[in-house]
Design an enzyme around this catalytic site. Structure first.
Site, PDB file in Angstrom:
ATOM      1  N   LYS A  84       0.856  -1.184   0.000  1.00 43.10           N
ATOM      2  CA  LYS A  84       0.000   0.000   0.000  1.00 43.10           C
ATOM      3  C   LYS A  84       0.894   1.237   0.000  1.00 43.10           C
ATOM      4  CE  LYS A  84      -3.766   1.996   2.813  1.00 43.10           C
ATOM      5  NZ  LYS A  84      -4.630   1.756   3.996  1.00 43.10           N
ATOM      6  N   SER A 159      -9.558   1.626   3.086  1.00 44.82           N
ATOM      7  CA  SER A 159      -8.768   2.470   2.232  1.00 44.82           C
ATOM      8  C   SER A 159      -7.725   1.721   1.406  1.00 44.82           C
ATOM      9  CB  SER A 159      -8.052   3.524   3.074  1.00 44.82           C
ATOM     10  OG  SER A 159      -7.167   2.894   3.989  1.00 44.82           O
ATOM     11  N   SER A 183      -9.585  -0.933   7.173  1.00 45.77           N
ATOM     12  CA  SER A 183      -9.056  -0.734   5.822  1.00 45.77           C
ATOM     13  C   SER A 183      -8.348  -1.909   5.176  1.00 45.77           C
ATOM     14  CB  SER A 183      -8.104   0.450   5.798  1.00 45.77           C
ATOM     15  OG  SER A 183      -8.834   1.634   5.727  1.00 45.77           O
TER      16      SER A 183
HETATM   17  N1  GLN Z   1     -12.669   3.683   6.664  1.00 40.41           N
HETATM   18  C1  GLN Z   1     -12.073   4.058   7.908  1.00 40.41           C
HETATM   19  C2  GLN Z   1     -11.697   5.516   7.877  1.00 40.41           C
HETATM   20  O1  GLN Z   1     -12.037   6.146   6.952  1.00 40.41           O
HETATM   21  C3  GLN Z   1     -10.908   3.166   8.204  1.00 40.41           C
HETATM   22  C4  GLN Z   1      -9.680   3.572   7.530  1.00 40.41           C
HETATM   23  C5  GLN Z   1      -8.520   2.659   7.820  1.00 40.41           C
HETATM   24  O2  GLN Z   1      -8.675   1.604   8.418  1.00 40.41           O
HETATM   25  N2  GLN Z   1      -7.339   3.135   7.448  1.00 40.41           N
HETATM   26  O3  GLN Z   1     -11.096   6.030   8.756  1.00 40.41           O
END
Ligand code: GLN
Length: 509
Positions: A84, A159, A183
């Protein structure tokens, strides 16, 4: 893999590393096949930001040479792995999908990535994500979204959507993501693969660009539970560069992974049967519970009433941490620097650089975080959320007195169309079942558990299994047992070069 190579090459990390170590196939052949499939298919997915063609082939040649010389290359010998774009390497760029870090080159490599490299892995590129890992759809990216390989008119989740899409599309057998509130698990669920959120402190965060420092963990994406367990195991272990990384002996997740689940108690909570669950998700979870019962597990009812307070707690504490972590991007030491007009001063430089460098979602989180930490509101928001955090942790502690693992949905729905969740609160609710895992610091995994056929295209559904802190061994064992009893993980999206649904948004320049 290209059409030709899928037929001849093994597909899992473990099988590929075995074949390369035994010299049945060369690391160069495997890495080249992966690079070729990226070149052919990724135009329609945009799962990669940057592909390290030359670096990866050189490294594969080096590995083949070592094997020829009779040297031990490690358990990931020659396996192509993607990172990532918030996990730094001392080669290429690491942008967090943000304009502010568009040209950033790190002087060092993240510990987790280095441990994979030291075990023989070949890093093939950086994958797309929501900017600074804030999002659930991989739409909030400075350089365009990623498309779900099962249906390119839909999001891959986020994400870490790029990593999930790359593994689901068979561009590489594994990738790393980061999970702050879901994410890794949520995109794994939406793309039909396995994704792991290890216990907080299991894997060093050194070199993971910080979002919510008391929530963030690096975790792997893979096609099988065993691959994910192996990658997690390799990345574990204390690191002097991360004081929050637990000082524990290196775990062995592999030796008991095939032990039957007979005698294990699996917790099921009515709070995971929310009205927001689609009928297909509800059905898939029920089917999984029935299957576990048939496999000899005891199903027990548990209570997790704070599930519904998880999102509000998470969206107070993580923006607070993010606002502090992102203060370093000032246009001076890191990243994008704005042009000043005559008469503008240092403050203008900070303000303009940050306004130009950060996208709208990141700016929203910084403002939220600054607000909840500001003196008049600290007690009402931040302090209260921290109390709720302790209660959430205690609620899990009580649940784990009754069961070894908690089984439920990863995400309330399968992949949703681009643009469907424009209202940020709607987007935040995608993490209703995953955020508390991070809030409590425990571990969780998502694995394929069925398909939602209601849109006409089969869309994957994920099952989440959560275990207590540092009990990944049980988590992998329960997951493996379900995987062995089903064939969802063997299904692959039908992706052809150049495919893109008419309704897919165009990639921004
Ligand atoms: N979707 C969650 C957020 O927007 C989790 C993001 C993540 O785990 N990096 O914060």
């Amino acid at each position: 893999m290209s059409d030709q190579s899928t037929k001849i090459l093994p597909e899992t990390v473990i099988d590929l590393a075995n074949a390369i170590s035994k010299r049945e196939v060369s690391a160069v052949t495997v890495v080249r096949a992966s690079l070729e499939s990226i070149a052919t298919l990724d135009g329609s997915l945009h799962s990669f930001h940057e592909v390290y063609n030359e670096h990866a082939l050189n490294r594969a040649r080096h590995i083949d040479q070592m094997l020829e010389d009779g040297k031990d290359v490690g358990p990931l010998a020659g396996v192509p792995i993607a990172l990532k774009d918030n996990i730094v390497t001392d080669f290429g760029h690491t942008t967090c999908s943000s304009r502010i870090l568009e040209h950033y080159q790190s002087p060092f490599t993240a510990t987790a990535a280095q441990r994979l490299i030291d075990s023989g892995a070949v890093i093939i590129g950086k994958t797309n994500c929501d900017e600074f890992a804030m999002g659930s759809s991989t739409e909030h990216c400075a350089f365009g979204p990623t498309y779900n390989p099962w249906d390119t008119s839909r999001v891959p989740g986020g994400s870490s959507g790029g990593s999930a899409a790359a593994v689901a599309a068979r561009l590489c057998p594994a990738a790393l993501g980061s999970d702050t509130g879901g994410s890794v698990r949520q995109p794994a669920s939406l793309c039909g693969i396995v994704g792991v959120k290890p216990t907080y402190g299991r894997i060093s965060r050194y070199g993971l660009i910080a979002f919510g420092s008391s929530f963030d963990q690096i975790g792997p994406f893979a096609r099988t539970v065993s691959d994910a367990a192996l990658l997690t195991q390799i990345m574990c272990g204390h690191d002097v560069h991360d004081s929050t990384c637990a000082e524990l002996p290196n775990p062995d997740f592999m030796s008991d992974i095939d032990a039957p689940v007979e005698g294990l108690r699996l917790g099921v909570s009515k709070e995971y049967k929310g009205a927001e669950n689609s009928p297909a998700v509800a059905e898939a979870v029920e089917r999984a519970i029935t299957r576990f019962r048939e496999l000899g597990a005891e199903i027990v009812d548990i209570e997790l009433p704070l599930t519904n307070h998880g999102i509000s707690t998470y969206y107070v504490i993580t923006p607070a941490e993010a606002s502090s972590n992102l203060a370093r991007y000032d246009g001076i030491r890191y990243g994008h620097r704005a042009q000043l007009e005559a008469g503008e001063d240092l403050f203008d430089l900070y303000a303009k650089s940050r306004a130009e460098g950060f996208g709208p979602e990141v700016r929203r989180r910084i403002m939220l975080g600054t607000y909840v930490l500001s003196s008049g509101y600290y007690d009402a928001y931040y302090k209260r959320a921290m109390r709720a955090r302790r209660l959430i942790k205690q609620e899990y502690d009580r649940a784990f007195e009754q069961c070894h693992a908690i089984v439920g949905p990863t995400s309330p729905t399968a992949a949703f169309p681009f643009g469907e969740k424009k209202d940020p609160l709607t987007m935040y609710l995608s993490d209703v079942y995953t955020a508390n895992t991070n809030t409590a610091g425990i571990c969780g995994i998502s694995l394929p558990a069925g398909f939602d056929e209601s849109s006409g295209n089969p869309l994957p559904i994920g099952l989440q299994i959560q275990c207590q802190a540092f009990d990944e061994a049980t988590m992998f064992r329960v997951a493996k047992m379900y995987e062995a009893a089903t064939d969802y993980h063997q299904q692959a999206p039908n992706l052809t070069a150049g495919q893109r649904a008419a309704t897919s948004p165009e990639r921004q320049p």
